[in-house]
Design a protein around this motif. Sequence first.
Motif, short mmCIF file in Angstrom:
data_model
loop_
_atom_site.label_atom_id
_atom_site.label_comp_id
_atom_site.label_asym_id
_atom_site.label_seq_id
_atom_site.Cartn_x
_atom_site.Cartn_y
_atom_site.Cartn_z
N ASP A 140 48.52 12.79 51.82
CA ASP A 140 47.43 12.03 51.18
C ASP A 140 47.95 10.87 50.33
OD1 ASP A 140 45.50 13.71 52.33
OD2 ASP A 140 45.72 15.17 50.69
N GLY A 141 48.92 10.11 50.83
CA GLY A 141 49.41 8.95 50.12
C GLY A 141 50.33 9.25 48.96
N ARG A 142 50.80 10.49 48.86
CA ARG A 142 51.71 10.90 47.78
C ARG A 142 52.98 11.46 48.40
NH1 ARG A 142 51.67 10.40 42.07
NH2 ARG A 142 52.67 12.18 41.13
N ALA A 143 54.13 11.01 47.94
CA ALA A 143 55.42 11.51 48.42
C ALA A 143 56.10 12.24 47.27
CB ALA A 143 56.29 10.36 48.90
N VAL A 144 56.68 13.41 47.59
CA VAL A 144 57.46 14.17 46.62
C VAL A 144 58.83 14.39 47.24
CG1 VAL A 144 57.65 16.30 45.30
CG2 VAL A 144 55.38 15.30 45.71
N ALA A 145 59.84 13.83 46.59
CA ALA A 145 61.20 13.90 47.11
C ALA A 145 62.10 14.65 46.13
CB ALA A 145 61.75 12.50 47.35
N GLN A 146 63.02 15.41 46.69
CA GLN A 146 64.04 16.13 45.91
C GLN A 146 65.39 15.77 46.50
OE1 GLN A 146 63.26 18.18 43.40
NE2 GLN A 146 61.12 18.64 43.79
N GLY A 147 66.36 15.49 45.64
CA GLY A 147 67.68 15.18 46.14
C GLY A 147 68.73 15.45 45.08
N SER A 148 69.96 15.59 45.53
CA SER A 148 71.06 15.72 44.59
C SER A 148 72.33 15.15 45.22
CB SER A 148 71.28 17.18 44.17
OG SER A 148 71.70 17.95 45.26
N LEU A 149 73.18 14.67 44.35
CA LEU A 149 74.39 13.99 44.76
C LEU A 149 75.50 14.39 43.81
CD1 LEU A 149 75.99 11.49 45.99
CD2 LEU A 149 74.76 10.13 44.30
N GLU A 150 76.61 14.86 44.33
CA GLU A 150 77.75 15.22 43.48
C GLU A 150 78.75 14.08 43.49
OE1 GLU A 150 81.14 18.59 43.41
OE2 GLU A 150 79.06 19.32 43.28
N ILE A 151 79.18 13.70 42.30
CA ILE A 151 80.17 12.63 42.16
C ILE A 151 81.34 13.10 41.29
CG2 ILE A 151 78.46 10.79 42.45
CD1 ILE A 151 78.55 10.38 39.39
N LEU A 152 82.45 12.43 41.42
CA LEU A 152 83.58 12.65 40.52
C LEU A 152 83.50 11.58 39.43
CD1 LEU A 152 86.41 13.38 43.11
CD2 LEU A 152 85.17 15.01 41.66
N ARG A 153 83.37 12.01 38.19
CA ARG A 153 83.15 11.06 37.11
C ARG A 153 84.32 10.09 36.96
NH1 ARG A 153 85.99 12.96 32.92
NH2 ARG A 153 86.42 15.18 32.82
N ALA A 154 85.54 10.53 37.24
CA ALA A 154 86.70 9.65 37.12
C ALA A 154 86.64 8.47 38.10
CB ALA A 154 87.99 10.44 37.34
N ASP A 155 85.96 8.65 39.25
CA ASP A 155 85.80 7.55 40.20
C ASP A 155 85.05 6.38 39.58
OD1 ASP A 155 87.09 8.97 42.18
OD2 ASP A 155 85.26 9.42 43.33
N PHE A 156 84.30 6.64 38.52
CA PHE A 156 83.48 5.62 37.88
C PHE A 156 83.97 5.31 36.46
CE2 PHE A 156 80.96 7.67 41.14
CZ PHE A 156 80.50 6.57 41.86
N GLY A 157 85.17 5.77 36.14
CA GLY A 157 85.74 5.48 34.82
C GLY A 157 85.07 6.22 33.68
N VAL A 158 84.47 7.36 33.99
CA VAL A 158 83.80 8.15 32.95
C VAL A 158 84.70 9.30 32.54
CG1 VAL A 158 81.79 9.57 32.38
CG2 VAL A 158 81.50 7.52 33.80
N GLY A 159 85.03 9.35 31.25
CA GLY A 159 85.89 10.39 30.71
C GLY A 159 87.14 9.79 30.12
N GLY A 160 87.75 10.52 29.23
CA GLY A 160 88.98 10.08 28.59
C GLY A 160 89.83 11.28 28.23
N SER A 161 90.85 11.05 27.43
CA SER A 161 91.77 12.13 27.09
C SER A 161 91.08 13.26 26.33
CB SER A 161 92.94 11.59 26.26
OG SER A 161 92.45 10.99 25.07
N SER A 162 90.02 12.97 25.59
CA SER A 162 89.30 14.01 24.85
C SER A 162 88.32 14.78 25.73
CB SER A 162 88.55 13.39 23.67
OG SER A 162 87.53 12.53 24.14
N TRP A 163 88.24 14.44 27.02
CA TRP A 163 87.30 15.08 27.93
C TRP A 163 87.95 16.19 28.75
CZ3 TRP A 163 82.46 12.50 29.94
CH2 TRP A 163 81.96 11.56 29.01
#
Length: 181
Positions: A140-163
């Motif tokens: 009826d003109g309404r879409a409900v989507a569910q999704g998930s994606l796993e990433i490695l945070r280091a690939d995006f420069g997220v995190g440091g020595s304290s992590w």
Amino acid sequence: MIRASIAAFAFALTGTFPLSAQDWVIDTAASEVTAETRVFGQAVTANFAEFSAEITFDPEDLENAQISARVTSGTGTIPNREYQSALVSRDGLYPAEHSEAIFVSDEIVATADGYEARGTLTIKGESRDAVLPFTVEISDGRAVAQGSLEILRADFGVGGSSWAEVAPNVTVRLHIEADAG
């Protein structure tokens, strides 16, 4: 004029207009974007309050399907103050310099379990190929989507020595409700 006549002819023969990709408008109040990881072995979830997307999707016209989505990095919230500070720090998402995470699909394909949006994910200025598996129900003109994606945070420069106690992987989860545009 010729194009309109062809469409009218197709309608007269089949009772329907030819299929074409459908644009969707996100209902942000009913939708949710989260990112989950583990810290000291415990699940920690960030909820993002601001996100948007331009979505063109019709299961019968995947060739013309397209997703271009943006999440405002600085709107991620975690109830724990220390974790919240880390999320928006220079080692975290650093929204002061990188205000958005962006996903743009190159293609959307059907799979045995639903669909996959294949494209490029950019976080903190780092771009990587990404595959977002998702399911969608349209009624009826309404879409409900569910999704998930796993990433490695280091690939995006997220995190440091304290992590050191933060898991290397992050699961981005989407619950998107949208209306035909």
